[in-house]
Design a protein around this motif. Structure first.
Motif, PDB file in Angstrom:
ATOM      1  N   THR A   1       0.859  -1.181   0.000  1.00 23.62           N
ATOM      2  CA  THR A   1       0.000   0.000   0.000  1.00 23.62           C
ATOM      3  C   THR A   1       0.900   1.237   0.000  1.00 23.62           C
ATOM      4  O   THR A   1       2.012   1.201   0.536  1.00 23.62           O
ATOM      5  CB  THR A   1      -0.936   0.036   1.215  1.00 23.62           C
ATOM      6  OG1 THR A   1      -0.147  -0.004   2.420  1.00 23.62           O
ATOM      7  CG2 THR A   1      -1.902  -1.138   1.194  1.00 23.62           C
ATOM      8  N   THR A   2       0.423   2.304  -0.603  1.00 26.78           N
ATOM      9  CA  THR A   2       1.203   3.538  -0.683  1.00 26.78           C
ATOM     10  C   THR A   2       0.345   4.749  -0.349  1.00 26.78           C
ATOM     11  O   THR A   2      -0.877   4.707  -0.446  1.00 26.78           O
ATOM     12  CB  THR A   2       1.787   3.729  -2.094  1.00 26.78           C
ATOM     13  OG1 THR A   2       0.714   3.762  -3.045  1.00 26.78           O
ATOM     14  CG2 THR A   2       2.766   2.618  -2.456  1.00 26.78           C
ATOM     15  N   SER A   3       1.010   5.833   0.044  1.00 30.86           N
ATOM     16  CA  SER A   3       0.389   7.151   0.170  1.00 30.86           C
ATOM     17  C   SER A   3       1.044   8.058  -0.857  1.00 30.86           C
ATOM     18  O   SER A   3       2.273   8.012  -1.033  1.00 30.86           O
ATOM     19  CB  SER A   3       0.596   7.722   1.575  1.00 30.86           C
ATOM     20  OG  SER A   3      -0.018   6.904   2.549  1.00 30.86           O
ATOM     21  N   LEU A   4       0.247   8.872  -1.548  1.00 30.88           N
ATOM     22  CA  LEU A   4       0.746   9.674  -2.663  1.00 30.88           C
ATOM     23  C   LEU A   4       0.829  11.150  -2.297  1.00 30.88           C
ATOM     24  O   LEU A   4       0.028  11.659  -1.512  1.00 30.88           O
ATOM     25  CB  LEU A   4      -0.164   9.496  -3.886  1.00 30.88           C
ATOM     26  CG  LEU A   4      -0.417   8.064  -4.351  1.00 30.88           C
ATOM     27  CD1 LEU A   4      -1.307   8.067  -5.585  1.00 30.88           C
ATOM     28  CD2 LEU A   4       0.890   7.324  -4.616  1.00 30.88           C
ATOM     29  N   ASN A   5       1.809  11.843  -2.915  1.00 31.40           N
ATOM     30  CA  ASN A   5       1.910  13.283  -2.732  1.00 31.40           C
ATOM     31  C   ASN A   5       1.132  14.011  -3.822  1.00 31.40           C
ATOM     32  O   ASN A   5       0.418  13.378  -4.626  1.00 31.40           O
ATOM     33  CB  ASN A   5       3.378  13.718  -2.708  1.00 31.40           C
ATOM     34  CG  ASN A   5       4.112  13.418  -4.014  1.00 31.40           C
ATOM     35  OD1 ASN A   5       3.497  13.120  -5.046  1.00 31.40           O
ATOM     36  ND2 ASN A   5       5.434  13.517  -3.979  1.00 31.40           N
ATOM     37  N   ASP A   6       1.253  15.329  -3.874  1.00 35.24           N
ATOM     38  CA  ASP A   6       0.482  16.116  -4.837  1.00 35.24           C
ATOM     39  C   ASP A   6       0.858  15.810  -6.281  1.00 35.24           C
ATOM     40  O   ASP A   6       0.060  16.045  -7.198  1.00 35.24           O
ATOM     41  CB  ASP A   6       0.674  17.608  -4.563  1.00 35.24           C
ATOM     42  CG  ASP A   6       0.055  18.046  -3.242  1.00 35.24           C
ATOM     43  OD1 ASP A   6      -0.816  17.309  -2.734  1.00 35.24           O
ATOM     44  OD2 ASP A   6       0.466  19.096  -2.711  1.00 35.24           O
ATOM     45  N   GLU A   7       2.078  15.318  -6.495  1.00 37.21           N
ATOM     46  CA  GLU A   7       2.521  14.976  -7.849  1.00 37.21           C
ATOM     47  C   GLU A   7       2.104  13.557  -8.241  1.00 37.21           C
ATOM     48  O   GLU A   7       2.402  13.098  -9.346  1.00 37.21           O
ATOM     49  CB  GLU A   7       4.045  15.110  -7.961  1.00 37.21           C
ATOM     50  CG  GLU A   7       4.552  16.544  -7.931  1.00 37.21           C
ATOM     51  CD  GLU A   7       4.602  17.097  -6.505  1.00 37.21           C
ATOM     52  OE1 GLU A   7       4.609  16.289  -5.552  1.00 37.21           O
ATOM     53  OE2 GLU A   7       4.624  18.327  -6.348  1.00 37.21           O
ATOM     54  N   GLY A   8       1.441  12.849  -7.338  1.00 42.19           N
ATOM     55  CA  GLY A   8       1.010  11.489  -7.632  1.00 42.19           C
ATOM     56  C   GLY A   8       2.070  10.433  -7.391  1.00 42.19           C
ATOM     57  O   GLY A   8       1.897   9.280  -7.780  1.00 42.19           O
ATOM     58  N   LEU A   9       3.168  10.817  -6.748  1.00 42.35           N
ATOM     59  CA  LEU A   9       4.233   9.870  -6.435  1.00 42.35           C
ATOM     60  C   LEU A   9       4.086   9.379  -4.998  1.00 42.35           C
ATOM     61  O   LEU A   9       3.660  10.119  -4.108  1.00 42.35           O
ATOM     62  CB  LEU A   9       5.602  10.525  -6.609  1.00 42.35           C
ATOM     63  CG  LEU A   9       6.019  10.875  -8.040  1.00 42.35           C
ATOM     64  CD1 LEU A   9       7.340  11.639  -8.032  1.00 42.35           C
ATOM     65  CD2 LEU A   9       6.143   9.623  -8.883  1.00 42.35           C
TER      66      LEU A   9
END
Length: 330
Positions: A201-209
């Protein structure tokens, strides 16, 4: 061995200083698109080129060391191998299993070695883990746990996209691709196998990374959990390995070993404190240079290149499915 450094940013310059301490290695030139970085190279006495084709046409070398961001790896690796150079490539060599397979095939076809710069293999931490397995302090690994916490991503040189790790077109992934690559090849080495399945599972930043990730690697005879963050309130590292006879826990350079011979505390603090870990490089280069002379053993780095890319690829596919486990074929 004459070499060229491709990408003369933070990693490339650290590599140059590491090569200066290696007797049988000579860096003759660098390649970098930034005029400022080429000027920096010239001040250090190196010939500098704006692109790899110009360098290959003008300066024959035995090997190239690719220190550029991930988006450029496949093109540079292919060009170097095709030109007859052995290639060291910064991690991740590839971030898709299919692309990694193409690069491995190119290495075999051209008869030139593609070697992943998996420098954590040569860290005091991995040496301690490997010894603990071999001497039965831990025995056969049963579980491992890696936690890498940072307040933010590492920055590049000011003169060329200092925040390239936040640009999807250049970084091609976030912390899972960056720190996660190290954790994946470390785990496969310790367990001596590919995982059978991966969940992430991941959490994304504003750039979608992805700026945070949690992975679970299920091996035939054990498991490894990995926690990664670029948005932590602290900078810390924790690596743990457990087996039937004992355990090793390394937190920020301080190791606690418990096993048949009792309890020990050891210090593994880096002598340089550098994030590029150039003090590990001499052993890595010696491994590379030795393998160049032993083509029958190239399957080790080539297989590790392919396996690492396939696992990272599967982890991203799992994250896209909200953590559903993805199988890894043998």
């Amino acid at each position: 061995m004459d070499l060229a450094i491709i990408g003369f940013g933070t990693a490339g310059e650290a590599r140059l200083f590491a090569y200066a301490l290696i007797e049988n290695a000579r860096v003759t030139c660098v390649v970098d698109p930034s005029p400022d970085r080429r000027e920096r190279a010239a001040l250090l006495g190196l010939t500098a080129y704006a692109d790899l084709p110009a360098m290959l046409a003008a300066t024959p070398v035995d090997a190239i060391d690719i220190c550029s961001p991930p988006a450029y790896h496949a093109e540079l690796v292919t060009a170097g191998l095709t030109a007859g150079c052995h290639v060291i490539c910064e991690k991740p060599v590839a971030f898709e299993g299919a692309k990694a397979a193409e690069l491995v095939a190119c290495s075999r076809r051209t008869g030139r070695l593609l070697y992943p710069a998996h420098n954590y293999t040569f860290s005091p931490m991995m040496r301690m883990f490997t010894e603990a397995i071999a001497d039965d302090t831990v025995g056969r690994p049963m579980t491992a746990s890696f936690e890498i916490r940072r307040r933010t991503h590492a920055r590049g040189v000011p003169s060329w996209m200092p925040d390239w790790r936040r640009d999807p077109s250049v970084a091609c992934g976030g912390i899972l691709l960056d720190h996660g690559t190290h954790c994946v090849y470390m785990a496969t080495r310790l367990f001596g196998a590919l995982p059978t399945k991966v969940s992430c599972t991941t959490s994304l930043n504003d750039e979608g990374l992805d700026h945070a990730a949690k992975l679970q690697l299920s091996f035939p005879e054990g498991s490894c959990s990995i926690v990664l963050s670029w948005v932590s309130d602290e900078r810390s590292n924790l690596y743990e390995l457990n087996g039937p006879t004992g355990s090793v826990s390394i937190r920020d350079g301080r190791a606690l070993v418990e096993g048949p011979r009792g309890r020990q505390v050891r210090e593994l603090t880096s002598p340089t404190g550098s994030g590029t870990h150039e003090e590990w490089f001499a052993d890595m280069f010696a491994d590379f240079a030795g393998l160049v002379e032993r083509p029958r053993e190239w399957s080790r780095p080539l297989d590790e290149t392919l396996a690492t890319a396939r696992i990272i690829d599967a982890a991203y596919r799992s994250a896209a499915q909200n953590g559903t486990a993805v199988a890894i074929d043998g």
